[in-house]
Design a protein around this motif. Structure first.
Motif, PDB file in Angstrom:
ATOM      1  N   GLU A 166     121.544  55.968 -38.114  1.00  0.00           N
ATOM      2  CA  GLU A 166     121.285  54.582 -38.504  1.00  0.00           C
ATOM      3  C   GLU A 166     120.887  54.499 -39.974  1.00  0.00           C
ATOM      4  N   LEU A 167     120.064  55.441 -40.422  1.00  0.00           N
ATOM      5  CA  LEU A 167     119.660  55.474 -41.828  1.00  0.00           C
ATOM      6  C   LEU A 167     120.879  55.647 -42.733  1.00  0.00           C
ATOM      7  N   GLU A 168     121.762  56.556 -42.357  1.00  0.00           N
ATOM      8  CA  GLU A 168     122.951  56.781 -43.177  1.00  0.00           C
ATOM      9  C   GLU A 168     123.837  55.536 -43.219  1.00  0.00           C
ATOM     10  N   ALA A 169     123.958  54.837 -42.098  1.00  0.00           N
ATOM     11  CA  ALA A 169     124.771  53.624 -42.063  1.00  0.00           C
ATOM     12  C   ALA A 169     124.196  52.546 -42.981  1.00  0.00           C
ATOM     13  N   ILE A 170     122.864  52.397 -42.959  1.00  0.00           N
ATOM     14  CA  ILE A 170     122.209  51.417 -43.831  1.00  0.00           C
ATOM     15  C   ILE A 170     122.402  51.811 -45.294  1.00  0.00           C
ATOM     16  N   ALA A 171     122.266  53.110 -45.584  1.00  0.00           N
ATOM     17  CA  ALA A 171     122.447  53.589 -46.955  1.00  0.00           C
ATOM     18  C   ALA A 171     123.864  53.320 -47.449  1.00  0.00           C
ATOM     19  N   THR A 172     124.841  53.631 -46.626  1.00  0.00           N
ATOM     20  CA  THR A 172     126.237  53.452 -47.013  1.00  0.00           C
ATOM     21  C   THR A 172     126.541  51.990 -47.306  1.00  0.00           C
ATOM     22  N   ALA A 173     126.032  51.094 -46.456  1.00  0.00           N
ATOM     23  CA  ALA A 173     126.263  49.669 -46.656  1.00  0.00           C
ATOM     24  C   ALA A 173     125.577  49.159 -47.917  1.00  0.00           C
ATOM     25  N   ALA A 174     124.347  49.635 -48.150  1.00  0.00           N
ATOM     26  CA  ALA A 174     123.600  49.194 -49.333  1.00  0.00           C
ATOM     27  C   ALA A 174     124.293  49.631 -50.612  1.00  0.00           C
ATOM     28  N   ILE A 175     124.757  50.869 -50.643  1.00  0.00           N
ATOM     29  CA  ILE A 175     125.408  51.399 -51.842  1.00  0.00           C
ATOM     30  C   ILE A 175     126.735  50.681 -52.088  1.00  0.00           C
TER      31      ILE A 175
ATOM     32  N   VAL B  55     111.935  53.458 -48.608  1.00  0.00           N
ATOM     33  CA  VAL B  55     110.481  53.647 -48.637  1.00  0.00           C
ATOM     34  C   VAL B  55     110.109  54.653 -47.555  1.00  0.00           C
ATOM     35  N   LEU B  56     109.501  55.769 -47.960  1.00  0.00           N
ATOM     36  CA  LEU B  56     109.121  56.830 -47.033  1.00  0.00           C
ATOM     37  C   LEU B  56     107.703  56.629 -46.514  1.00  0.00           C
ATOM     38  N   ASN B  57     107.449  57.143 -45.320  1.00  0.00           N
ATOM     39  CA  ASN B  57     106.088  57.148 -44.787  1.00  0.00           C
ATOM     40  C   ASN B  57     105.543  58.558 -44.823  1.00  0.00           C
ATOM     41  N   GLY B  58     104.265  58.699 -44.547  1.00  0.00           N
ATOM     42  CA  GLY B  58     103.613  60.000 -44.614  1.00  0.00           C
ATOM     43  C   GLY B  58     103.224  60.508 -43.247  1.00  0.00           C
ATOM     44  N   GLY B  59     102.314  61.474 -43.245  1.00  0.00           N
ATOM     45  CA  GLY B  59     101.882  62.079 -42.003  1.00  0.00           C
ATOM     46  C   GLY B  59     102.929  63.035 -41.464  1.00  0.00           C
ATOM     47  N   SER B  60     102.723  63.489 -40.231  1.00  0.00           N
ATOM     48  CA  SER B  60     103.628  64.468 -39.631  1.00  0.00           C
ATOM     49  C   SER B  60     104.810  63.833 -38.908  1.00  0.00           C
ATOM     50  N   THR B  61     104.731  62.541 -38.608  1.00  0.00           N
ATOM     51  CA  THR B  61     105.757  61.893 -37.793  1.00  0.00           C
ATOM     52  C   THR B  61     107.168  62.007 -38.369  1.00  0.00           C
ATOM     53  N   PRO B  62     107.387  61.802 -39.678  1.00  0.00           N
ATOM     54  CA  PRO B  62     108.768  61.848 -40.170  1.00  0.00           C
ATOM     55  C   PRO B  62     109.343  63.249 -40.336  1.00  0.00           C
ATOM     56  N   SER B  63     108.585  64.297 -40.026  1.00  0.00           N
ATOM     57  CA  SER B  63     109.070  65.656 -40.243  1.00  0.00           C
ATOM     58  C   SER B  63     110.374  65.937 -39.497  1.00  0.00           C
ATOM     59  N   GLY B  64     110.476  65.461 -38.264  1.00  0.00           N
ATOM     60  CA  GLY B  64     111.692  65.686 -37.493  1.00  0.00           C
ATOM     61  C   GLY B  64     112.896  65.008 -38.118  1.00  0.00           C
ATOM     62  N   LEU B  65     112.700  63.786 -38.584  1.00  0.00           N
ATOM     63  CA  LEU B  65     113.784  63.074 -39.263  1.00  0.00           C
ATOM     64  C   LEU B  65     114.184  63.793 -40.536  1.00  0.00           C
ATOM     65  N   PHE B  66     113.203  64.228 -41.314  1.00  0.00           N
ATOM     66  CA  PHE B  66     113.503  64.947 -42.561  1.00  0.00           C
ATOM     67  C   PHE B  66     114.286  66.225 -42.284  1.00  0.00           C
ATOM     68  N   GLU B  67     113.956  66.893 -41.185  1.00  0.00           N
ATOM     69  CA  GLU B  67     114.659  68.129 -40.839  1.00  0.00           C
ATOM     70  C   GLU B  67     116.143  67.856 -40.608  1.00  0.00           C
ATOM     71  N   VAL B  68     116.442  66.766 -39.923  1.00  0.00           N
ATOM     72  CA  VAL B  68     117.839  66.415 -39.676  1.00  0.00           C
ATOM     73  C   VAL B  68     118.536  66.023 -40.970  1.00  0.00           C
ATOM     74  N   LEU B  69     117.858  65.234 -41.802  1.00  0.00           N
ATOM     75  CA  LEU B  69     118.481  64.723 -43.025  1.00  0.00           C
ATOM     76  C   LEU B  69     118.773  65.818 -44.046  1.00  0.00           C
ATOM     77  N   ARG B  70     118.020  66.894 -43.998  1.00  0.00           N
ATOM     78  CA  ARG B  70     118.246  67.958 -44.985  1.00  0.00           C
ATOM     79  C   ARG B  70     119.203  69.030 -44.482  1.00  0.00           C
ATOM     80  N   SER B  71     119.786  68.812 -43.308  1.00  0.00           N
ATOM     81  CA  SER B  71     120.665  69.820 -42.732  1.00  0.00           C
ATOM     82  C   SER B  71     122.007  69.220 -42.346  1.00  0.00           C
TER      83      SER B  71
END
Length: 222
Positions: free
Chosen positions: A4-13, A22-38
């Motif tokens: 979903e993030l990629e779809a929003i990014a593609t449309a915006a660009i 806008v990124l959030n902090g804490g440990s919650t986004p770690s799983g999402l970041f893992e997917v996005l960097r791979s």
């Protein structure tokens, strides 16, 4: 969520030439970041046209363990080889009031004519057990028209001085993703979504985008 993030990014660009995230902090986004960097996401052309912002930051140096910027840099920005010019961090090493003034100016410069902040394409938010989101805590006061505010928070053993974007900034976004993980969060999610509207006690209820969409991504199994 990554799809979903990629779809929003593609449309915006495609429409505006840039993806404002806008990124959030804490440990919650770690799983999402893992997917996005791979995998396929790592090689996406969208990253070259992304501007990275933060919803809040603790008053700590950027290399400190409690820094939201450090977590994102180590888990997402560095692996994706993001250029420094794409990063708009909150300067946690400054006094919180000074850092809020600095970020307010960055927001103003990136905004369209007559606006105090950008209309962000996607905002990532978490949810605390007390109903807070970003660094908007129960009882917190948001000056009218404020973009970034200095916050004195009392939440567990975490640093008390912080900077947070205001609910007005979040509510002007095109998309907001709430990310909630953990069985212990189920009750507060129910209160925020289905309970009485008490925005002073439950700041997450203040997030009601004027024209944007809100999605809740919930995992009560961990």
């Amino acid at each position: 969520m990554a799809a979903e993030l990629e779809a929003i990014a593609t449309a915006a660009i495609a429409e505006r030439g840039v993806f404002q995230l806008v990124l959030n902090g804490g440990s919650t986004p770690s799983g999402l970041f893992e997917v996005l960097r791979s995998g396929a996401y790592r090689g996406s052309d969208a990253w070259r046209a992304t501007q990275f912002w933060w919803g809040d930051e603790r008053s700590v140096r950027p290399g400190a363990g409690g820094s939201n910027y450090r977590m994102a840099r180590e888990q997402l920005l560095d692996p994706l080889e993001i250029e420094p010019s794409q990063v708009r961090r909150i300067k946690g090493e400054l006094d919180s009031v000074e850092a809020a003034v600095h970020y307010t100016e960055l927001l103003r410069r990136a905004a369209g004519p007559g606006r105090g902040w950008p209309c962000f394409d996607l905002v990532l938010l978490g949810l605390g057990l007390d109903g807070h989101t970003a660094s908007l805590f129960p009882g917190s006061v948001e000056p009218e028209g404020a973009a970034a505010i200095a916050v004195t928070a009392h939440y567990g053993d975490r640093p008390s001085e912080r900077v947070s974007l205001s609910s007005a900034v979040f509510n002007s976004a095109r998309n907001v993703f709430f990310m909630v993980v953990g069985e212990e969060k189920k009750e507060i999610v129910e209160r925020v979504l289905d309970g009485p509207y008490e925005p002073e006690l439950l700041p997450a209820q203040r997030i009601r985008p004027l024209a944007g969409e809100v999605a809740w991504w919930l995992n009560f199994q961990k």
